[in-house]
Design an enzyme around this catalytic site. Structure first.
Site, PDB file in Angstrom:
ATOM      1  N   ASP A 157       0.850   3.641  -3.036  1.00  3.28           N
ATOM      2  CA  ASP A 157       0.363   5.130  -2.991  1.00  3.28           C
ATOM      3  C   ASP A 157       1.376   6.093  -3.673  1.00  3.28           C
ATOM      4  O   ASP A 157       0.973   7.122  -4.078  1.00  3.28           O
ATOM      5  CB  ASP A 157       0.540   5.508  -1.591  1.00  3.28           C
ATOM      6  CG  ASP A 157      -0.194   6.956  -0.954  1.00  3.28           C
ATOM      7  OD1 ASP A 157      -1.049   7.222  -1.375  1.00  3.28           O
ATOM      8  OD2 ASP A 157       1.070   7.852  -0.622  1.00  3.28           O
TER       9      ASP A 157
ATOM     10  N   GLU B 291       0.830  -1.132   0.051  1.00  2.42           N
ATOM     11  CA  GLU B 291      -0.048  -0.071  -0.181  1.00  2.42           C
ATOM     12  C   GLU B 291       0.750   1.121  -0.007  1.00  2.42           C
ATOM     13  O   GLU B 291       0.548   2.172  -0.822  1.00  2.42           O
ATOM     14  CB  GLU B 291      -0.838   0.050   1.260  1.00  2.42           C
ATOM     15  CG  GLU B 291      -1.619   1.349   1.330  1.00  2.42           C
ATOM     16  CD  GLU B 291      -2.146   1.463   2.854  1.00  2.42           C
ATOM     17  OE1 GLU B 291      -2.304   2.855   3.147  1.00  2.42           O
ATOM     18  OE2 GLU B 291      -2.060   0.597   3.796  1.00  2.42           O
TER      19      GLU B 291
ATOM     20  N   ASP C  39      -7.238   0.996   0.587  1.00  2.00           N
ATOM     21  CA  ASP C  39      -5.848   0.492   0.936  1.00  2.00           C
ATOM     22  C   ASP C  39      -5.566  -0.596   0.427  1.00  2.00           C
ATOM     23  O   ASP C  39      -4.243  -0.886  -0.370  1.00  2.00           O
ATOM     24  CB  ASP C  39      -5.582   0.240   2.483  1.00  2.00           C
ATOM     25  CG  ASP C  39      -5.876   1.255   3.424  1.00  2.00           C
ATOM     26  OD1 ASP C  39      -5.585   2.465   2.840  1.00  2.00           O
ATOM     27  OD2 ASP C  39      -5.804   0.948   4.471  1.00  2.00           O
TER      28      ASP C  39
ATOM     29  N   GLU D 276      -4.570   0.519  -3.387  1.00  3.60           N
ATOM     30  CA  GLU D 276      -3.206   1.215  -3.387  1.00  3.60           C
ATOM     31  C   GLU D 276      -2.387  -0.188  -3.537  1.00  3.60           C
ATOM     32  O   GLU D 276      -1.171  -0.039  -4.364  1.00  3.60           O
ATOM     33  CB  GLU D 276      -2.984   2.148  -2.553  1.00  3.60           C
ATOM     34  CG  GLU D 276      -3.769   3.353  -2.815  1.00  3.60           C
ATOM     35  CD  GLU D 276      -3.426   4.438  -1.461  1.00  3.60           C
ATOM     36  OE1 GLU D 276      -3.185   5.550  -1.688  1.00  3.60           O
ATOM     37  OE2 GLU D 276      -3.274   4.173  -0.256  1.00  3.60           O
TER      38      GLU D 276
END
Length: 227
Positions: free
Chosen positions: A51, A47, A120, A123
């Protein structure tokens, strides 16, 4: 839960060379409590990576395709595209929530529908694609499932501003929002909001945060006005 990850790979039009990366991206930290044999492997690190890749690809896309947009406007638009509610919507378009490995506690308390968990995982999926296929494949995925239909998404996330500008331009009165109901446990609240023009309700909406519920109420009001 759908355990056939081939279905997911078909949906995203990407086949992993290393499917362990995909499984890790789908594994919430709560799952290891009930499946200790998996070790302490969850999607948090992916994650983090996803991101960063998402922000870079989105920034590059906006810079190249919105040449008249100022730095401040690009920053605002990027924030609306990569925020938690937006990514949760993107994730649900590919039914990602159905594939997440959750612990029994999270499953029983509605974790599969929680924006934070779903976004989450989304990502983390980006991070997994980046590691498995490189930046080109990650960019292709982001363009297909995040940077698609930007104008509509921008309108949705700017709905409160759009509605306020419309009311101000027509001098119809004052606009305000009210949270009329809260339900669910503290860690999984659902809020019901209405938007009023003077004392008349002109839109309603629900969301997992007060802000998201108000945004949905504004969208409802704009849809009614447009009709």
């Amino acid at each position: 839960m759908n355990t056939n990850i081939d279905d997911l790979q078909n949906s995203i039009e990407y086949s992993f060379k290393d499917e362990k990366l995909l499984v890790t991206a789908l594994t919430h930290k709560s799952y290891i409590v009930n499946a200790p044999e998996t070790g302490d492997v969850n999607n948090e690190r992916l994650e983090y990576l996803g991101d960063a890749v998402l922000e870079l690809v989105t920034s590059d896309f906006l810079f190249k395709n919105y040449k008249q947009m100022s730095e401040g406007e690009m920053t605002k638009l990027r924030a609306s595209l990569v925020c938690e509610p937006a990514l949760a919507i993107d994730a649900r378009e590919i039914d990602l929530q159905d594939y997440i490995f959750l612990g029994k506690g999270e499953e029983n308390t509605g974790g599969r529908n929680r924006d934070s968990i779903v976004s989450d995982a989304f990502e983390a999926l980006i991070g997994a694609i980046y590691l498995d296929g490189g930046m080109d494949e990650a960019t292709k995925f982001i363009c297909s499932f995040v940077l698609n239909d930007i104008e509509h998404k921008q309108k949705f996330y700017d709905s409160k501003t759009t509605l306020q500008e419309m009311v101000d331009a027509t001098n119809l009165g004052s606009l305000h929002y009210e949270i009329v109901k809260e339900s669910g446990p503290d860690h999984n609240k659902v809020f019901d909001a209405v938007v009023k023009l003077n004392d008349e309700v002109i839109g309603s909406g629900t969301g997992q945060t007060k802000k998201h519920a108000e945004q949905n109420a504004a969208v409802d009001a704009l849809n009614r006005i447009n009709k």
